[in-house]
Design an enzyme around this catalytic site. Structure first.
Site, PDB file in Angstrom:
ATOM      1  N   GLY A 134       0.827  -1.219   0.000  1.00 51.49           N
ATOM      2  CA  GLY A 134       0.000   0.000   0.000  1.00 51.49           C
ATOM      3  C   GLY A 134       0.850   1.253   0.000  1.00 51.49           C
TER       4      GLY A 134
ATOM      5  N   VAL B  66      -2.872  -6.515  -4.175  1.00 46.97           N
ATOM      6  CA  VAL B  66      -2.637  -7.551  -3.167  1.00 46.97           C
ATOM      7  C   VAL B  66      -3.929  -8.345  -3.023  1.00 46.97           C
ATOM      8  CG1 VAL B  66      -2.059  -8.014  -0.752  1.00 46.97           C
ATOM      9  CG2 VAL B  66      -0.950  -6.119  -1.958  1.00 46.97           C
TER      10      VAL B  66
ATOM     11  N   GLU C 138     -16.887  17.707   5.395  1.00 47.21           N
ATOM     12  CA  GLU C 138     -15.992  18.278   4.366  1.00 47.21           C
ATOM     13  C   GLU C 138     -16.615  18.149   2.972  1.00 47.21           C
ATOM     14  OE1 GLU C 138     -11.939  16.803   4.966  1.00 47.21           O
ATOM     15  OE2 GLU C 138     -11.651  18.582   6.206  1.00 47.21           O
TER      16      GLU C 138
ATOM     17  N   ASP D 274      -4.588   3.168   8.726  1.00 52.34           N
ATOM     18  CA  ASP D 274      -5.965   2.830   9.103  1.00 52.34           C
ATOM     19  C   ASP D 274      -6.177   1.346   9.388  1.00 52.34           C
ATOM     20  OD1 ASP D 274      -6.450   5.473   8.833  1.00 52.34           O
ATOM     21  OD2 ASP D 274      -8.090   5.290   7.395  1.00 52.34           O
TER      22      ASP D 274
ATOM     23  N   LYS E 186      -5.526  24.466   7.093  1.00 54.11           N
ATOM     24  CA  LYS E 186      -5.839  23.195   6.413  1.00 54.11           C
ATOM     25  C   LYS E 186      -4.939  23.043   5.184  1.00 54.11           C
ATOM     26  CE  LYS E 186      -8.895  19.722   5.626  1.00 54.11           C
ATOM     27  NZ  LYS E 186      -8.015  18.634   5.335  1.00 54.11           N
TER      28      LYS E 186
HETATM   29  P1  FAD Z   1      -4.619   5.088   2.497  1.00 58.01           P
HETATM   30  O1  FAD Z   1      -4.209   6.489   2.411  1.00 58.01           O
HETATM   31  O2  FAD Z   1      -6.045   4.729   2.315  1.00 58.01           O
HETATM   32  O3  FAD Z   1      -3.746   4.262   1.460  1.00 58.01           O
HETATM   33  C1  FAD Z   1      -3.929   2.892   1.229  1.00 58.01           C
HETATM   34  C2  FAD Z   1      -3.205   2.537  -0.055  1.00 58.01           C
HETATM   35  O4  FAD Z   1      -3.294   1.118  -0.251  1.00 58.01           O
HETATM   36  C3  FAD Z   1      -3.814   3.178  -1.297  1.00 58.01           C
HETATM   37  O5  FAD Z   1      -2.810   3.661  -2.131  1.00 58.01           O
HETATM   38  C4  FAD Z   1      -4.566   2.034  -1.973  1.00 58.01           C
HETATM   39  O6  FAD Z   1      -4.645   2.163  -3.380  1.00 58.01           O
HETATM   40  C5  FAD Z   1      -3.681   0.848  -1.575  1.00 58.01           C
HETATM   41  N1  FAD Z   1      -4.399  -0.414  -1.608  1.00 58.01           N
HETATM   42  C6  FAD Z   1      -5.583  -0.699  -1.009  1.00 58.01           C
HETATM   43  N2  FAD Z   1      -5.922  -1.991  -1.250  1.00 58.01           N
HETATM   44  C7  FAD Z   1      -4.932  -2.512  -2.005  1.00 58.01           C
HETATM   45  C8  FAD Z   1      -4.695  -3.796  -2.553  1.00 58.01           C
HETATM   46  N3  FAD Z   1      -5.564  -4.806  -2.383  1.00 58.01           N
HETATM   47  N4  FAD Z   1      -3.585  -3.993  -3.273  1.00 58.01           N
HETATM   48  C9  FAD Z   1      -2.693  -2.992  -3.459  1.00 58.01           C
HETATM   49  N5  FAD Z   1      -2.848  -1.751  -2.955  1.00 58.01           N
HETATM   50  C10 FAD Z   1      -3.959  -1.519  -2.240  1.00 58.01           C
HETATM   51  N6  FAD Z   1      -7.010  12.439   7.919  1.00 58.01           N
HETATM   52  C11 FAD Z   1      -6.319  13.512   8.406  1.00 58.01           C
HETATM   53  O7  FAD Z   1      -5.393  13.338   9.211  1.00 58.01           O
HETATM   54  N7  FAD Z   1      -6.598  14.791   7.985  1.00 58.01           N
HETATM   55  C12 FAD Z   1      -7.571  15.048   7.063  1.00 58.01           C
HETATM   56  O8  FAD Z   1      -7.792  16.203   6.715  1.00 58.01           O
HETATM   57  C13 FAD Z   1      -8.317  13.946   6.543  1.00 58.01           C
HETATM   58  N8  FAD Z   1      -9.266  14.155   5.606  1.00 58.01           N
HETATM   59  C14 FAD Z   1      -9.920  13.085   5.082  1.00 58.01           C
HETATM   60  C15 FAD Z   1     -10.874  13.331   4.088  1.00 58.01           C
HETATM   61  C16 FAD Z   1     -11.574  12.280   3.531  1.00 58.01           C
HETATM   62  C17 FAD Z   1     -12.605  12.559   2.458  1.00 58.01           C
HETATM   63  C18 FAD Z   1     -11.309  10.941   3.963  1.00 58.01           C
HETATM   64  C19 FAD Z   1     -12.066   9.796   3.344  1.00 58.01           C
HETATM   65  C20 FAD Z   1     -10.374  10.689   4.935  1.00 58.01           C
HETATM   66  C21 FAD Z   1      -9.666  11.758   5.508  1.00 58.01           C
HETATM   67  N9  FAD Z   1      -8.696  11.560   6.500  1.00 58.01           N
HETATM   68  C22 FAD Z   1      -7.998  12.634   7.009  1.00 58.01           C
HETATM   69  C23 FAD Z   1      -8.346  10.197   6.939  1.00 58.01           C
HETATM   70  C24 FAD Z   1      -7.130   9.716   6.122  1.00 58.01           C
HETATM   71  O9  FAD Z   1      -7.369   9.870   4.753  1.00 58.01           O
HETATM   72  C25 FAD Z   1      -6.771   8.260   6.425  1.00 58.01           C
HETATM   73  O10 FAD Z   1      -6.618   8.113   7.802  1.00 58.01           O
HETATM   74  C26 FAD Z   1      -5.474   7.898   5.704  1.00 58.01           C
HETATM   75  O11 FAD Z   1      -5.668   7.924   4.308  1.00 58.01           O
HETATM   76  C27 FAD Z   1      -4.962   6.539   6.123  1.00 58.01           C
HETATM   77  O12 FAD Z   1      -3.724   6.329   5.488  1.00 58.01           O
HETATM   78  P2  FAD Z   1      -3.268   4.857   5.080  1.00 58.01           P
HETATM   79  O13 FAD Z   1      -1.876   4.955   4.596  1.00 58.01           O
HETATM   80  O14 FAD Z   1      -3.571   3.900   6.173  1.00 58.01           O
HETATM   81  O15 FAD Z   1      -4.233   4.434   3.898  1.00 58.01           O
HETATM   82  P1  NAD Z   2     -16.578   9.035  11.543  1.00 57.97           P
HETATM   83  O1  NAD Z   2     -16.696   7.690  12.129  1.00 57.97           O
HETATM   84  O2  NAD Z   2     -15.674  10.013  12.174  1.00 57.97           O
HETATM   85  O3  NAD Z   2     -18.011   9.720  11.403  1.00 57.97           O
HETATM   86  C1  NAD Z   2     -19.104   8.980  10.922  1.00 57.97           C
HETATM   87  C2  NAD Z   2     -20.395   9.680  11.298  1.00 57.97           C
HETATM   88  O4  NAD Z   2     -21.486   8.925  10.777  1.00 57.97           O
HETATM   89  C3  NAD Z   2     -20.625   9.792  12.811  1.00 57.97           C
HETATM   90  O5  NAD Z   2     -20.995  11.094  13.112  1.00 57.97           O
HETATM   91  C4  NAD Z   2     -21.727   8.775  13.071  1.00 57.97           C
HETATM   92  O6  NAD Z   2     -22.573   9.148  14.163  1.00 57.97           O
HETATM   93  C5  NAD Z   2     -22.489   8.816  11.759  1.00 57.97           C
HETATM   94  N1  NAD Z   2     -23.298   7.597  11.518  1.00 57.97           N
HETATM   95  C6  NAD Z   2     -22.988   6.321  11.796  1.00 57.97           C
HETATM   96  N2  NAD Z   2     -23.995   5.499  11.444  1.00 57.97           N
HETATM   97  C7  NAD Z   2     -24.950   6.283  10.895  1.00 57.97           C
HETATM   98  C8  NAD Z   2     -26.235   6.026  10.330  1.00 57.97           C
HETATM   99  N3  NAD Z   2     -26.731   4.795  10.255  1.00 57.97           N
HETATM  100  N4  NAD Z   2     -26.950   7.066   9.870  1.00 57.97           N
HETATM  101  C9  NAD Z   2     -26.469   8.324   9.931  1.00 57.97           C
HETATM  102  N5  NAD Z   2     -25.275   8.626  10.462  1.00 57.97           N
HETATM  103  C10 NAD Z   2     -24.517   7.622  10.937  1.00 57.97           C
HETATM  104  O7  NAD Z   2     -16.138   8.760  10.025  1.00 57.97           O
HETATM  105  P2  NAD Z   2     -15.514   9.756   8.946  1.00 57.97           P
HETATM  106  O8  NAD Z   2     -16.120  11.080   9.005  1.00 57.97           O
HETATM  107  O9  NAD Z   2     -15.538   9.016   7.654  1.00 57.97           O
HETATM  108  O10 NAD Z   2     -14.005   9.870   9.407  1.00 57.97           O
HETATM  109  C11 NAD Z   2     -13.161   8.717   9.378  1.00 57.97           C
HETATM  110  C12 NAD Z   2     -11.811   9.077   9.943  1.00 57.97           C
HETATM  111  O11 NAD Z   2     -11.133   9.971   9.075  1.00 57.97           O
HETATM  112  C13 NAD Z   2     -11.909   9.776  11.295  1.00 57.97           C
HETATM  113  O12 NAD Z   2     -10.838   9.347  12.082  1.00 57.97           O
HETATM  114  C14 NAD Z   2     -11.735  11.216  10.955  1.00 57.97           C
HETATM  115  O13 NAD Z   2     -11.143  11.945  12.026  1.00 57.97           O
HETATM  116  C15 NAD Z   2     -10.802  11.148   9.761  1.00 57.97           C
HETATM  117  N6  NAD Z   2     -11.039  12.312   8.928  1.00 57.97           N
HETATM  118  C16 NAD Z   2     -10.399  13.464   9.276  1.00 57.97           C
HETATM  119  C17 NAD Z   2     -10.628  14.595   8.544  1.00 57.97           C
HETATM  120  C18 NAD Z   2      -9.915  15.869   8.924  1.00 57.97           C
HETATM  121  O14 NAD Z   2      -9.070  15.823   9.830  1.00 57.97           O
HETATM  122  N7  NAD Z   2     -10.196  16.985   8.300  1.00 57.97           N
HETATM  123  C19 NAD Z   2     -11.508  14.574   7.446  1.00 57.97           C
HETATM  124  C20 NAD Z   2     -12.162  13.386   7.125  1.00 57.97           C
HETATM  125  C21 NAD Z   2     -11.922  12.254   7.891  1.00 57.97           C
END
Ligand code: FAD
Ligand code: NAD
Length: 404
Positions: free
Chosen positions: A10, A81, A170, A301, A378
């Site tokens: 990954g 994978v 977001e 994660d 941000k």
């Molecule tokens: P990922 O970043 O998910 O990377 C996993 C990698 O593994 C990817 O490249 C994927 O392609 C690869 N992969 C997956 N399955 C396979 C497979 N079977 N074979 C080969 N490769 C594979 N966190 C913050 O701290 N700040 C934020 O502002 C924030 N904003 C977010 C906004 C959104 C919309 C979302 C969804 C999440 C946000 N998060 C934020 C959470 C953050 O994105 C995750 O915690 C973070 O991406 C985890 O990093 P990772 O390296 O574990 O996995």
């Molecule tokens: P989350 O688990 O933080 O939030 C999910 C939300 O969905 C909760 O408020 C929960 O009460 C709600 N929910 C659960 N079941 C539901 C249902 N049946 N119907 C309606 N609402 C329901 O998940 P996320 O927002 O995807 O965040 C995932 C992770 O990524 C967190 O750790 C978060 O901190 C991180 N993240 C961080 C940022 C940032 O730092 N800017 C941005 C995006 C995500």
């Protein structure tokens, strides 16, 4: 003597942070570093809400992995994978089988649907960059079709967002800015569009600072976004979603676009790897190794760590994933040198939640921020993560400078 093989699965934040640190710390003759990733590119998961709403293009949120790895030290294999077997010490991918001396599992997150009927089939989720593009294209298609069809089906213009956590909020922030553009582009009256956020908990952004949450809700409502709070989504169908509004009361919201942003779990491959896990997350040892497997590290994660101050898991974030990658590499280097490993201690600087464009809320170094100051922070955080993986060159190519 054969060089040890370090296999990293990954290339997200955790995987790339591991590889970048390993390639800086080890000479070519000290180890074979192999990185496997599904795509030839890394995507910024933290920007997926922008790609999903269409405020950034998919191209803007991704970059070529080869840009940030040293090909003399790291072999990159683009492959999916398919299985991990830590008892047999073998990983299977679409490119074949891979053995290792040290394994790093950094395969990231998947959406969690909690078994809610119909979600798998009828909802979209920001799980990766391709899924984000599908959401953008789906919304565009619904607007285009409404504009063209004789019998106007208004459910095409209703977007339901499940979950008001950071991801949901977001995405709503981006939609708030994108919808007026879509209306203009497709000749759709703005008042016809509904964007409804459905949240199960009694508040938006559960657990976050209440004053900041109030600000966020006010800003989003001023862009026309509706909130249905304390009303869990209980079913999704082709026509829309069912939400629970009371003890035995339900409401149906007709919608052709349901975006599920209500939680994440670890990558499913972890569940069949032979490592003890909870929803595909491994409760790692203090040095980030998997319990019972001295040669396996889990970061990002797919890892679970308890914050002992509050006795709850640290939230899965990019911030922690990158710091874990760094520590994981440091510990692998220590093991190669027959030195002891050290404990991972997260260094949390705060969190910022974007509300779209130049608006955001956040707590940074214990200071509350709103509006352009929070949004500036941000973008600094976004650029910092590019810098840490790919240096100034990557920041110049992919960074966010629209605050200048
Ligand atoms: P990922 O970043 O998910 O990377 C996993 C990698 O593994 C990817 O490249 C994927 O392609 C690869 N992969 C997956 N399955 C396979 C497979 N079977 N074979 C080969 N490769 C594979 N966190 C913050 O701290 N700040 C934020 O502002 C924030 N904003 C977010 C906004 C959104 C919309 C979302 C969804 C999440 C946000 N998060 C934020 C959470 C953050 O994105 C995750 O915690 C973070 O991406 C985890 O990093 P990772 O390296 O574990 O996995
Ligand atoms: P989350 O688990 O933080 O939030 C999910 C939300 O969905 C909760 O408020 C929960 O009460 C709600 N929910 C659960 N079941 C539901 C249902 N049946 N119907 C309606 N609402 C329901 O998940 P996320 O927002 O995807 O965040 C995932 C992770 O990524 C967190 O750790 C978060 O901190 C991180 N993240 C961080 C940022 C940032 O730092 N800017 C941005 C995006 C995500």
């Amino acid at each position: 003597m054969k060089r040890p093989t370090i296999l990293v699965l990954g290339a997200g934040y955790g995987g790339l942070a591991t590889v970048v640190k390993l390639q800086k710390s080890l000479g070519t003759d000290e180890a074979d570093i192999v990185l496997i990733n599904k795509n030839e590119y890394h995507y910024e998961s933290t920007w997926l809400h922008e790609a999903a709403a269409g405020t950034l293009t998919p191209e803007q949120v991704r970059y070529d992995i080869k840009r940030v790895i040293n090909a003399e030290k790291v072999e990159f294999i683009q492959a999916k994978v398919e299985a991990i077997d830590v008892n047999e010490k073998v990983v299977t991918s679409s490119a074949g089988t891979h053995t290792y001396d040290y394994l790093v599992i950094s395969l990231g997150f998947e959406g969690e649907t909690f078994g809610i009927p119909g979600l798998d089939k009828h909802a979209l989720a920001m799980a990766n960059v391709k899924a984000a593009r599908q959401i953008r294209d789906h919304i565009d298609y619904q607007f285009a079709t409404w504009s063209l069809e004789e019998s106007k089906d208004d459910s095409r213009l209703t977007i339901v967002v499940g979950g008001a956590g950071f991801t949901g909020i977001e995405f709503l922030g981006e939609l708030g800015n994108r919808v007026p553009e879509l209306c203009k582009e497709y000749d759709v009256p703005f008042e016809k569009v509904r964007v409804v956020c459905v949240e199960a908990a009694p508040m938006v952004l559960p657990g976050f600072d209440e004053e900041l949450v109030k600000y966020a809700v006010g800003q989003l409502e001023s862009k026309g976004i509706e909130f249905s709070i304390g009303t869990p989504l209980v079913e999704a169908t082709e026509e829309g979603v069912k939400i629970k509004t009371g003890e035995e009361e339900f409401e149906f919201i007709k919608s052709r676009t349901v975006v599920w942003a209500a939680g994440v779990r670890g990558n499913r491959l972890v569940e069949s790897s032979g490592i003890e896990n909870m929803r595909a997350r491994v409760k790692v040892e203090k040095d980030l190794r998997a319990p019972g497997f001295d040669d396996v590290f889990v970061v990002g994660d797919c890892a679970l760590m308890i914050n002992e101050e509050i006795n709850r898991p640290y939230p899965p974030t990019a911030q922690i994933a990158m710091q874990q990658g760094d520590k994981c590499a440091e510990n692998i280097v220590a093991l190669l040198k027959n030195q002891p490993t050290s404990t991972f201690v997260p260094d949390l600087k705060g969190s910022v939640c974007s509300l779209g464009g130049d608006d955001a809320i956040g707590v940074v170094f214990d200071k509350k921020l709103t509006g352009t100051k929070a949004s500036f922070m941000k973008k600094v955080v976004d650029n910092r993560s590019l810098y840490m993986i790919g240096g100034i060159g990557l920041v110049m190519k992919k960074g966010k400078f629209d605050f200048l």
